[in-house]
Design a protein around this motif. Structure first.
Motif, PDB file in Angstrom:
ATOM      1  N   GLN A 148       7.492   0.148  -0.170  1.00 56.64           N
ATOM      2  CA  GLN A 148       6.327   0.265  -1.029  1.00 56.64           C
ATOM      3  C   GLN A 148       5.304   1.185  -0.366  1.00 56.64           C
ATOM      4  OE1 GLN A 148       4.920  -3.522  -2.602  1.00 56.64           O
ATOM      5  NE2 GLN A 148       6.850  -4.517  -2.003  1.00 56.64           N
ATOM      6  N   PRO A 149       4.288   1.626  -1.100  1.00 56.59           N
ATOM      7  CA  PRO A 149       3.313   2.556  -0.499  1.00 56.59           C
ATOM      8  C   PRO A 149       2.646   2.030   0.762  1.00 56.59           C
ATOM      9  CG  PRO A 149       3.079   2.535  -2.887  1.00 56.59           C
ATOM     10  CD  PRO A 149       4.061   1.464  -2.549  1.00 56.59           C
ATOM     11  N   THR A 150       2.353   0.726   0.813  1.00 56.97           N
ATOM     12  CA  THR A 150       1.663   0.178   1.987  1.00 56.97           C
ATOM     13  C   THR A 150       2.476  -0.895   2.700  1.00 56.97           C
ATOM     14  OG1 THR A 150       0.527  -1.446   0.587  1.00 56.97           O
ATOM     15  CG2 THR A 150      -0.611   0.645   1.009  1.00 56.97           C
ATOM     16  N   GLU A 151       3.743  -1.061   2.322  1.00 55.63           N
ATOM     17  CA  GLU A 151       4.592  -2.051   2.978  1.00 55.63           C
ATOM     18  C   GLU A 151       5.998  -1.494   3.150  1.00 55.63           C
ATOM     19  OE1 GLU A 151       4.731  -5.823   1.119  1.00 55.63           O
ATOM     20  OE2 GLU A 151       2.567  -6.202   1.250  1.00 55.63           O
ATOM     21  N   PHE A 152       6.553  -1.732   4.320  1.00 55.94           N
ATOM     22  CA  PHE A 152       7.940  -1.346   4.595  1.00 55.94           C
ATOM     23  C   PHE A 152       8.644  -2.558   5.185  1.00 55.94           C
ATOM     24  CE2 PHE A 152      11.036   0.343   7.787  1.00 55.94           C
ATOM     25  CZ  PHE A 152      11.995   0.729   6.847  1.00 55.94           C
TER      26      PHE A 152
ATOM     27  N   VAL B 280       2.975  -3.884   7.457  1.00 53.67           N
ATOM     28  CA  VAL B 280       1.949  -3.813   6.420  1.00 53.67           C
ATOM     29  C   VAL B 280       0.873  -2.838   6.868  1.00 53.67           C
ATOM     30  CG1 VAL B 280       0.313  -5.120   5.031  1.00 53.67           C
ATOM     31  CG2 VAL B 280       2.426  -6.212   5.804  1.00 53.67           C
ATOM     32  N   MET B 281       0.560  -1.875   5.999  1.00 56.37           N
ATOM     33  CA  MET B 281      -0.420  -0.839   6.306  1.00 56.37           C
ATOM     34  C   MET B 281      -1.579  -0.904   5.323  1.00 56.37           C
ATOM     35  SD  MET B 281       2.600   1.928   6.783  1.00 56.37           S
ATOM     36  CE  MET B 281       3.533   0.965   5.594  1.00 56.37           C
TER      37      MET B 281
ATOM     38  N   LEU C  72       8.414   9.862   7.019  1.00 55.44           N
ATOM     39  CA  LEU C  72       9.657  10.595   7.255  1.00 55.44           C
ATOM     40  C   LEU C  72      10.886   9.823   6.784  1.00 55.44           C
ATOM     41  CD1 LEU C  72       8.970  12.116  10.784  1.00 55.44           C
ATOM     42  CD2 LEU C  72       8.955  13.302   8.578  1.00 55.44           C
ATOM     43  N   ILE C  73      10.825   8.515   6.758  1.00 61.31           N
ATOM     44  CA  ILE C  73      11.999   7.734   6.375  1.00 61.31           C
ATOM     45  C   ILE C  73      11.902   7.208   4.944  1.00 61.31           C
ATOM     46  CG2 ILE C  73      12.393   7.004   8.749  1.00 61.31           C
ATOM     47  CD1 ILE C  73      11.227   4.298   8.030  1.00 61.31           C
ATOM     48  N   ARG C  74      10.732   7.260   4.346  1.00 62.55           N
ATOM     49  CA  ARG C  74      10.578   6.711   3.003  1.00 62.55           C
ATOM     50  C   ARG C  74      11.127   7.681   1.967  1.00 62.55           C
ATOM     51  NH1 ARG C  74       5.307   5.989  -0.719  1.00 62.55           N
ATOM     52  NH2 ARG C  74       6.214   4.550  -2.242  1.00 62.55           N
ATOM     53  N   THR C  75      11.902   7.169   1.032  1.00 64.74           N
ATOM     54  CA  THR C  75      12.425   7.935  -0.090  1.00 64.74           C
ATOM     55  C   THR C  75      12.130   7.180  -1.385  1.00 64.74           C
ATOM     56  OG1 THR C  75      14.601   6.906   0.205  1.00 64.74           O
ATOM     57  CG2 THR C  75      14.247   9.035   1.269  1.00 64.74           C
TER      58      THR C  75
ATOM     59  N   GLU D 213      12.566  -4.444  -6.005  1.00 63.01           N
ATOM     60  CA  GLU D 213      12.235  -3.373  -6.955  1.00 63.01           C
ATOM     61  C   GLU D 213      12.129  -2.021  -6.265  1.00 63.01           C
ATOM     62  OE1 GLU D 213       8.614  -2.183 -10.065  1.00 63.01           O
ATOM     63  OE2 GLU D 213       8.596  -4.086  -8.969  1.00 63.01           O
ATOM     64  N   HIS D 214      11.602  -2.003  -5.045  1.00 64.82           N
ATOM     65  CA  HIS D 214      11.381  -0.738  -4.342  1.00 64.82           C
ATOM     66  C   HIS D 214      12.474  -0.452  -3.310  1.00 64.82           C
ATOM     67  CE1 HIS D 214       7.367  -1.790  -5.915  1.00 64.82           C
ATOM     68  NE2 HIS D 214       7.177  -0.490  -5.987  1.00 64.82           N
ATOM     69  N   THR D 215      13.674  -0.935  -3.546  1.00 63.40           N
ATOM     70  CA  THR D 215      14.780  -0.666  -2.623  1.00 63.40           C
ATOM     71  C   THR D 215      15.166   0.802  -2.691  1.00 63.40           C
ATOM     72  OG1 THR D 215      15.663  -2.906  -2.712  1.00 63.40           O
ATOM     73  CG2 THR D 215      17.196  -1.154  -2.127  1.00 63.40           C
ATOM     74  N   SER D 216      15.193   1.445  -1.538  1.00 62.72           N
ATOM     75  CA  SER D 216      15.640   2.835  -1.455  1.00 62.72           C
ATOM     76  C   SER D 216      16.963   2.970  -0.724  1.00 62.72           C
ATOM     77  CB  SER D 216      14.582   3.692  -0.737  1.00 62.72           C
ATOM     78  OG  SER D 216      13.379   3.715  -1.487  1.00 62.72           O
ATOM     79  N   LYS D 217      17.272   2.004   0.116  1.00 62.89           N
ATOM     80  CA  LYS D 217      18.509   2.060   0.888  1.00 62.89           C
ATOM     81  C   LYS D 217      19.078   0.652   0.982  1.00 62.89           C
ATOM     82  CE  LYS D 217      16.115   5.568   3.548  1.00 62.89           C
ATOM     83  NZ  LYS D 217      14.863   5.360   2.775  1.00 62.89           N
ATOM     84  N   GLY D 218      20.372   0.539   0.825  1.00 63.26           N
ATOM     85  CA  GLY D 218      20.980  -0.778   0.887  1.00 63.26           C
ATOM     86  C   GLY D 218      22.475  -0.698   1.106  1.00 63.26           C
ATOM     87  N   VAL D 219      23.010  -1.709   1.775  1.00 63.91           N
ATOM     88  CA  VAL D 219      24.445  -1.818   2.027  1.00 63.91           C
ATOM     89  C   VAL D 219      24.851  -3.266   1.780  1.00 63.91           C
ATOM     90  CG1 VAL D 219      26.300  -1.594   3.717  1.00 63.91           C
ATOM     91  CG2 VAL D 219      24.415   0.031   3.735  1.00 63.91           C
TER      92      VAL D 219
END
Length: 709
Positions: A585-589, A336-337, A348-351, A537-543
């Motif tokens: 999310q913008p402030t949470e990963f 949390v940021m 760098l890792i957020r898409t 909702e903010h999933t960018s990568k998943g397996v």
């Protein structure tokens, strides 16, 4: 006078009866309040409601002294249970780190039930009631058990007693807060242990703590110390452990005063309430305290690097959570940021979040599915640039420039889904799984032109075992096919709905059938649908992986290294699914791993026993064949020697060269026999092959003996 005297006596009797009635009513009311409090405390586990009832008992005029004393004790217990409902309320507000384990017995019970290990109390009771001398059940149990070393056995229908699970469910949990770390690296802080309703755990703690040196009481509670380094406070329901007396006293004060400042009232910590809810284990680290702690420990350079790369000044917290449900286990890690952070590593890792529109082209029955979001799906400047590059004539040729490769990845492709499914040619000697990719793009014609040229490069430069691309038609759709060495042909097909298909022939064909409504999509997959629907909702990568299907896909590729029993055992994992997804999310990963549909352990044990027995049976059969071949070989040698003796005596028989041949064959046979004897049961298949060869040699020897010179 007599009448007035009688009237007075009657009035006194009535008054006395009224007093007795009021007193009896008061006593009944007090008893009713006490019974209600006892019921809420012990059966309903509602300490707040029970506390109100016991307060009414103390305020009741009809309560006896004994009842009030019991109510006072139980009221103190209930108030502590209320305070410990959230054990963060007992911890200092500025803790560096915090770990809590909440109701471990309940979660362990969930795990035991998920794996099919929870026994049935009714079955246990009925089994215990069997008449003496009934050996039928005993024989069945012995047949289903596997012998271990010594007198122990492993039952194939092993279960955990429900009584043990019920006892474990009584344990409330524990929590630890770290407030500082000294120069030696030893943490300083407070720990709270809540035995809950477990009399066994509480009794062990209360008995063993008596061997610790007593100290001055804190707030009237028994206090102990260990070499002035550790302080222990025993309250009505809790055990508080601290590094010094002041911290122990502060924890007791927070327990008594719900309004005092605590970790639960920390605004940053309060944001994590949803993550803590119903979690088995929860771990929290204050992000803004990481850099000062590293500097205090002498890691100044590392702290400066971390501050620059991860922006520690705007890092609020690091969180790890483990939880269970009725059908699965989940582990989650989150960062949390604060607003306005400059976290370079995260940038760098957020898409962009995946819209999941490409999943609509993934067929049902896939063994594994992955999704990757790359670019936003809205009308962007990059999309406008691509539109400007379109030819004036509709349907005209598209030309590719060197910069189009970068634009393809960083502007054109919105998301990519990849899936693996069983081979379309199930009758092949070694069925190769089908692999497909579904690209969601802004300009499908541009993607087709770019990938067409990129995949054609190997054949253009004369790479071995390649050929120029060819035009193909799949499910009525035109496409391009590319051949490369050692892998199946790759097919590219562009669709009008801004999707671009690539992969093996069978995978692309399945995606086209899904798009045409001729085959079910992933949305109707009974095992994977729930996991896909639960993507954040903010999933960018998943397996997502279906373990049973993946095992059946891997079996043909493993060849003889995977025994047939192992392939059959894959059915035990038909409900097991694994998922690994991100929430960016913008402030949470956050990264979340989850497993659902756990296999039945008893089924797996039974399959393992069956596999061991089948393997042992193959070994015994190999030994039997070797012994039979050896006996046949010996009979052939004896027959040959007898024939030689008859020939030397003038009786017709076989020639001496046949005897020499049999003698030469013996060392070869003995070598095979020694290899089988030295082999173990898990190498019984080669032994069986050797036995077959030995049997063939024995038959050949017999035929040779039967020949006449």
């Amino acid at each position: 006078m007599k009448i007035s005297s009688v009237s007075c006596r009657l009035a006194l009797v009535v008054a006395f009866a009224g007093i007795l009635a009021q007193r009896a009513a008061a006593e009944d009311a007090a008893a009713a309040h006490f019974q209600r409090g006892y019921y809420l405390q012990t059966l309903k586990h509602d300490p707040a409601g029970a506390a109100k009832a016991f307060e009414q008992v103390l305020a009741a005029a009809g309560a006896s002294a004994e009842m009030k004393a019991d109510a006072q004790t139980r009221l103190a217990e209930c108030r502590e249970d209320v305070a410990a409902t959230d054990m963060a309320r007992l911890m200092p507000s500025e803790a560096l780190a915090y770990v809590e384990v909440n109701r471990p017995g309940a979660h362990i019970g969930n795990l035991i039930g998920m794996f099919g290990l929870l026994g049935d109390s009714k079955v246990t009771s009925s089994a215990a009631a069997l008449p003496a001398g009934d050996t039928a059940v005993g024989k069945a149990d012995a047949a289903s058990a596997v012998a271990l070393d010594g007198p122990l056995v492993m039952p194939t229908d092993f279960t955990v007693s429900p009584a043990l699970v019920r006892e474990l469910e009584k344990v409330r949990g524990f929590a630890v807060a770290v407030t500082a770390v000294d120069h030696r690296g030893i943490p300083d802080g407070v720990a709270v242990i809540h035995p809950g309703e477990s009399d066994l755990l509480r009794g062990l703690a209360e008995t063993s703590i008596q061997f610790v040196q007593r100290a001055d009481s804190i707030e009237g509670y028994k206090t102990y110390q260990i070499e002035n380094e550790v302080w222990l406070v025993q309250t009505a329901r809790l055990f508080i452990v601290a590094r010094n007396k002041d911290q122990a006293a502060a924890a007791v004060a927070r327990m008594k005063n719900a309004q005092s400042a605590s970790l639960a009232s920390n605004k940053r910590f309060a944001k994590l309430a949803d993550d803590r809810k119903d979690a088995l284990a929860f771990c929290y680290v204050a992000g803004d305290q990481i850099a000062p702690l590293m500097i205090a420990q002498g890691a100044f350079t590392e702290a400066m690097i971390a501050r620059s790369v991860v922006d520690l000044d705007h890092l609020e917290s690091l969180v790890a959570v483990a939880s269970t449900t009725d059908d699965g286990v989940a582990v989650k890690a989150k960062m949390v940021m604060a607003e306005g952070h400059r976290n370079l590593a995260y940038a760098l890792i957020r898409t962009a979040p995946a819209t999941r529109r490409t999943l609509a082209s993934v067929p049902s029955g896939a063994a594994a599915v992955g999704i990757l979001g790359l670019n936003p799906a809205d009308k962007s400047l990059a999309e406008k640039t691509l539109a400007e590059k379109a030819p004036a004539a509709e349907g005209g040729p598209r030309y590719v420039t060197a910069m189009d490769l970068g634009r393809e990845v960083f502007a054109n492709i919105e998301e990519v889904s990849v899936f693996v499914m069983p081979s379309a040619n199930a009758e092949a000697r070694t069925p190769i799984p089908e692999v497909g990719l579904v690209f969601g793009v802004k300009d499908v014609e541009q993607s087709q032109a770019l990938w067409d040229q990129l995949l054609a490069l190997p054949s253009m430069f004369g790479a071995p075992l390649t050929s120029p691309p060819t035009d193909v038609t799949i499910e009525g759709q035109p496409g391009r096919q590319f051949r490369f060495p050692y892998i199946p042909p790759i097919v590219l097909v562009a669709q009008k709905d801004r999707t671009f298909l690539a992969g093996t022939h069978g995978a692309v064909a399945a995606s086209l059938r899904v798009a045409a409504g001729k085959q079910d999509s992933l949305a109707k997959d009974p095992q994977l649908q729930s996991l896909v629907d639960a993507l954040p909702e903010h999933t960018s990568k998943g397996v997502v992986v279906h373990v049973g299907r993946a095992m059946r896909l891997a079996a043909p590729l493993a060849g003889r290294e995977m025994p047939p029993e192992m392939v059959a055992a894959s059915s035990a994992f038909d409900n097991l699914t694994l998922s690994l997804v991100t929430d960016e999310q913008p402030t949470e990963f956050a990264i979340r791993a989850e497993a659902k549909g756990m296999p039945n352990v008893s089924t797996i044990v039974k399959m393992a026993v069956d596999m061991e027995r089948a393997q042992h049976a193959r070994y015994l059969e190999a030994r039997r064949q070797i012994e039979a071949a050896r006996a046949e070989h010996a009979r052939a040698i004896d027959s040959a020697q007898e024939a030689g003796r008859r020939r030397d005596a003038g009786t017709p028989g076989i020639s001496r060269r046949v005897i020499e041949r049999q003698t030469q064959e013996r060392p070869k046979f003995e070598l095979r026999e020694r290899n089988v004897r030295d082999s173990r049961p898990d190498r019984s298949q080669p032994a069986a092959d050797g036995a077959d060869e030995a049997a063939d040699d024995g038959a050949a020897v017999t035929e040779t003996v039967r020949e006449r010179p």
